[in-house]
Design a protein around this motif. Structure first.
Motif: not given
Length: 173
Positions: A85-104
């Motif tokens: 279970y992810l609890t940190s603010e860092e986890d939440a912020v990181a979940s918005f980061a996009l990589g090349e594989e993150d197509t629509v």
């Protein structure tokens, strides 16, 4: 002839006299569908375009909400070996980061898959089912559903604004 699925944007209207579970599920599905509709018709570049100082993008919102779905339903209610279970603010912020594989297309598929898994897990429990939560002590499925309605609706509002900034399109549907 196969029965057509009900448009999730109609769910809250159709559940207006339903039981508590039907109302909660329909509102969550409504907000899930609104977020997905905000990505329709956008290129990968448009969906990933930063229009605000934070890392919030249309694509990032969907990626974040996929993590939220996994975190609150399967990981909390029916964890499998290795689930954390992810609890940190860092986890939440990181979940918005996009990589090349993150197509629509990939992000929409991942979100739809996460939502389907969430629905299946939640369906196994009644609203009064309580599980331990690493920060809150205990939470019920009812609380989780209401929290996810709030979280998804909040981000649907962000998506409304971002989509309007991208191409002027507005509205829930």
């Amino acid at each position: 002839m196969a029965e057509q699925p009900i448009d999730p944007t109609l769910g809250p209207v159709l559940a207006r006299t339903g039981d508590e579970r039907a109302v909660l599920d329909s509102f969550l599905d409504f907000h899930r569908s609104v977020v997905l509709r905000k990505l329709r018709g956008l290129s990968d570049a448009e969906a990933g375009r930063r229009l605000v100082p934070s890392m919030t993008t249309l694509a990032g919102l969907i990626k974040h909400l996929s993590m939220v779905e996994r975190n609150w339903f399967p990981t909390l209610l029916a964890p499998e070996p290795g689930d954390v279970y992810l609890t940190s603010e860092e986890d939440a912020v990181a979940s918005f980061a996009l990589g090349e594989e993150d197509t629509v297309d990939a992000l929409v598929e991942a979100y739809e898959r996460a939502c389907a898994r969430s629905r299946a897990v939640a369906a196994r429990f009644d609203l009064d089912h309580v599980v331990p939560h690493p920060q809150l002590g205990e939470v019920s499925l009812r609380w989780i559903l209401i929290h996810l309605i709030e979280e998804t609706a909040r981000h649907a509002g962000h998506a409304d604004i971002l989509r309007e900034l991208v191409d002027g399109e507005t509205g829930a549907v």
